[in-house]
Design a protein around this motif. Structure first.
Motif, short mmCIF file in Angstrom:
data_model
loop_
_atom_site.label_atom_id
_atom_site.label_comp_id
_atom_site.label_asym_id
_atom_site.label_seq_id
_atom_site.Cartn_x
_atom_site.Cartn_y
_atom_site.Cartn_z
N GLY A 254 -10.08 27.83 -89.55
CA GLY A 254 -8.90 26.68 -89.87
C GLY A 254 -8.20 27.05 -90.85
N VAL A 255 -9.06 27.40 -92.14
CA VAL A 255 -8.22 27.60 -93.49
C VAL A 255 -7.50 28.75 -93.30
CG1 VAL A 255 -8.88 28.00 -95.74
CG2 VAL A 255 -10.35 26.47 -94.67
N ALA A 256 -8.34 29.74 -92.69
CA ALA A 256 -7.21 31.06 -92.51
C ALA A 256 -6.06 30.81 -91.71
CB ALA A 256 -8.29 32.15 -91.72
N ALA A 257 -6.13 30.09 -90.59
CA ALA A 257 -5.12 29.92 -89.78
C ALA A 257 -4.01 29.14 -90.55
CB ALA A 257 -5.36 28.85 -88.58
N HIS A 258 -3.97 28.15 -91.34
CA HIS A 258 -3.11 27.41 -92.32
C HIS A 258 -2.59 28.31 -93.34
CE1 HIS A 258 -4.73 23.93 -90.34
NE2 HIS A 258 -3.18 23.33 -90.41
N LEU A 259 -3.34 29.60 -93.88
CA LEU A 259 -2.48 30.49 -94.68
C LEU A 259 -1.83 31.49 -94.23
CD1 LEU A 259 -5.93 31.14 -96.79
CD2 LEU A 259 -4.05 29.62 -97.52
N LEU A 260 -1.83 31.65 -93.03
CA LEU A 260 -0.99 32.62 -92.25
C LEU A 260 0.58 31.77 -92.05
CD1 LEU A 260 -3.61 33.82 -89.56
CD2 LEU A 260 -2.54 35.20 -91.60
N PRO A 261 1.44 32.56 -92.00
CA PRO A 261 2.82 32.22 -91.45
C PRO A 261 2.78 31.81 -90.09
CG PRO A 261 3.06 34.33 -92.46
CD PRO A 261 1.67 34.19 -92.25
N ALA A 262 3.74 30.60 -89.89
CA ALA A 262 3.63 29.85 -88.62
C ALA A 262 3.86 30.65 -87.56
CB ALA A 262 4.78 28.77 -88.93
N ASP A 263 4.75 31.68 -87.70
CA ASP A 263 4.87 32.50 -86.40
C ASP A 263 3.91 33.76 -86.31
OD1 ASP A 263 5.70 34.01 -88.71
OD2 ASP A 263 7.64 34.75 -87.98
N ILE B 273 7.70 20.25 -88.41
CA ILE B 273 7.54 21.99 -88.12
C ILE B 273 8.80 22.36 -87.48
CG2 ILE B 273 4.94 21.51 -87.97
CD1 ILE B 273 5.37 21.69 -84.85
N PRO B 274 8.92 23.71 -87.59
CA PRO B 274 9.97 24.17 -86.56
C PRO B 274 9.71 23.69 -85.13
CG PRO B 274 9.02 25.82 -88.02
CD PRO B 274 8.23 24.63 -88.06
N THR B 275 10.76 23.64 -84.29
CA THR B 275 10.59 23.09 -82.89
C THR B 275 10.03 24.74 -82.17
OG1 THR B 275 12.70 22.28 -83.27
CG2 THR B 275 11.98 22.71 -80.81
N PRO B 276 8.85 24.06 -81.47
CA PRO B 276 8.29 25.08 -80.70
C PRO B 276 8.92 25.69 -79.67
CG PRO B 276 6.74 23.31 -80.86
CD PRO B 276 8.05 22.84 -81.34
N GLN B 277 8.69 27.12 -79.36
CA GLN B 277 9.59 27.80 -78.13
C GLN B 277 8.83 27.10 -77.02
OE1 GLN B 277 10.86 31.80 -78.61
NE2 GLN B 277 9.94 32.13 -76.67
#
Length: 372
Positions: A141-150, A192-196
């Protein structure tokens, strides 16, 4: 989000039949051809989950000699499992990519094939469960939040394209515009950005989020929804998974467990050990905590947009009726990775989030026309 068939449909759909090789049960599944392997998605939420890996690397996929002329496939890490695609075109695609060698099935000792011993399997299971639940789960979970949103968007798009090969996209302009507008409002409330968003023509009642801000809805879910607030509740739930990076967290956790098994016991033994005893951990989409958190966040997003919560209540009440009428019945509340539908219905009933439907009557009609 749970997948099932709508009340007026014939039953579970998919594009292949999977014999898991452990329970002896057949499972209707959807198969996705990915760059690294063959991904298998259960198509019937009311049936027990397949007890075998659901990602088959191409280097381990093969057509067993015993299949004869039949297009049946197996995997080195789940030697008793058998996958039979419905369509010859899918079988040919798998055959063209499969590079597994049947002679490598099992470990070779003095020329004889054997599987890991019971002691090894038990030790591996304990190690995997302890490492995954105590260490990998929070760290992922920590790693996921450190990565860019895309992060992961390209892989998610590829998976959606493969799914669209069996279940075409629904591209009704007015319906997509209505869903995009609702998605934009919900994502805006979350910051957050609008999801596709993608809608596919698939009879199962389902919705899911993928890494990189991708959300998929099925025509089955849309047809089963009786009010715009029901679709709004489901969409808010999936966007909440995007908010919390749950799709990326799950991917990191699954890959981390596979890596640990390979490091501890070797690549050949890893899949066989995981297939029977840790399959539920590896193949679960989200934990109960993630699903519960997504429900609460969804209610916050609906409250910020003045969307009433009784749509979610009605949707989950009907889903609960299907669960208690299915072959698994009330046992679902014990084995599923998310809270029971009755509990979720009660949560939405108590929320009192707003007064609007999320999608008005005209928008809902346009959404329901998308796949026709």
């Amino acid at each position: 989000m749970t997948s099932t068939s709508p009340d007026n449909r014939a039953g579970p759909v998919g594009n292949a039949l999977l014999l898991d090789g452990v329970t002896g049960a057949d499972h209707r599944v959807a198969i996705l051809v990915e760059e690294t392997g063959l991904r298998i998605l259960p198509a019937d939420a009311l049936a027990a989950a397949p007890q075998c890996p659901l990602l088959w690397p191409w280097s381990k996929v093969y057509r067993p000699a015993s299949a004869g002329e039949d297009m049946v496939f197996a995997m080195l890490d789940a030697q008793d499992a058998r996958l039979t695609p419905d369509l010859p075109a899918h079988a040919r695609t798998i055959l063209s990519r499969a590079s597994g060698d049947e002679r490598r099935s099992g470990q070779q000792v003095l020329g004889l094939a054997r599987r890991p011993s019971a002691a090894l399997a038990i030790g591996a299971t304990v190690a995997v469960l302890v490492l995954a639940l105590v260490a990998l789960a929070p760290l992922s979970g920590v790693a996921a939040h450190l990565l860019p949103a895309d992060t992961g968007a390209a892989s998610s798009d590829q998976a959606i394209e493969q799914l669209a090969a069996s279940h075409p996209r629904c591209d009704g302009t007015e319906g997509l515009a209505a869903l995009d507008a609702l998605s934009r409002r919900l994502a805006g409330a979350a910051g957050i950005p609008t999801p596709q968003l993608t809608v596919i023509d698939w009879d199962v009642v389902n919705a899911f989020a993928l890494p990189g801000g991708r959300v998929v809805l099925t025509s089955g879910l849309i047809e089963a929804s009786r009010d715009g607030s029901e679709i709004a509740a489901v969409l808010a739930h999936e966007i909440s998974h995007v908010v919390h990076r749950d799709p990326m967290t799950g991917w990191i956790r699954r890959e981390g467990v596979s890596l640990l098994l390979a490091l501890l016991f070797g690549q050949e033994a890893a899949g066989s050990i995981a297939s029977s005893l840790t399959g539920a951990l590896l193949n679960a989409r989200y934990t109960r905590d993630q699903e519960d958190r997504a429900d609460h966040t969804a209610l916050d997003l609906m409250r910020d947009n003045d969307i009433r919560s009784d749509g979610g209540q009605a949707f989950f009440e009907r889903l609960h009726e299907r669960e208690i009428g299915g072959t698994v019945g009330a046992l679902l509340t014990l084995i599923e990775t998310h809270p029971g539908s009755a509990d979720r219905a009660a949560l939405f009933a108590e929320a009192q989030t707003g007064t609007g439907p999320g999608l008005d009557a005209a928008q809902l009609a346009a959404v329901k026309r998308m796949c026709r």
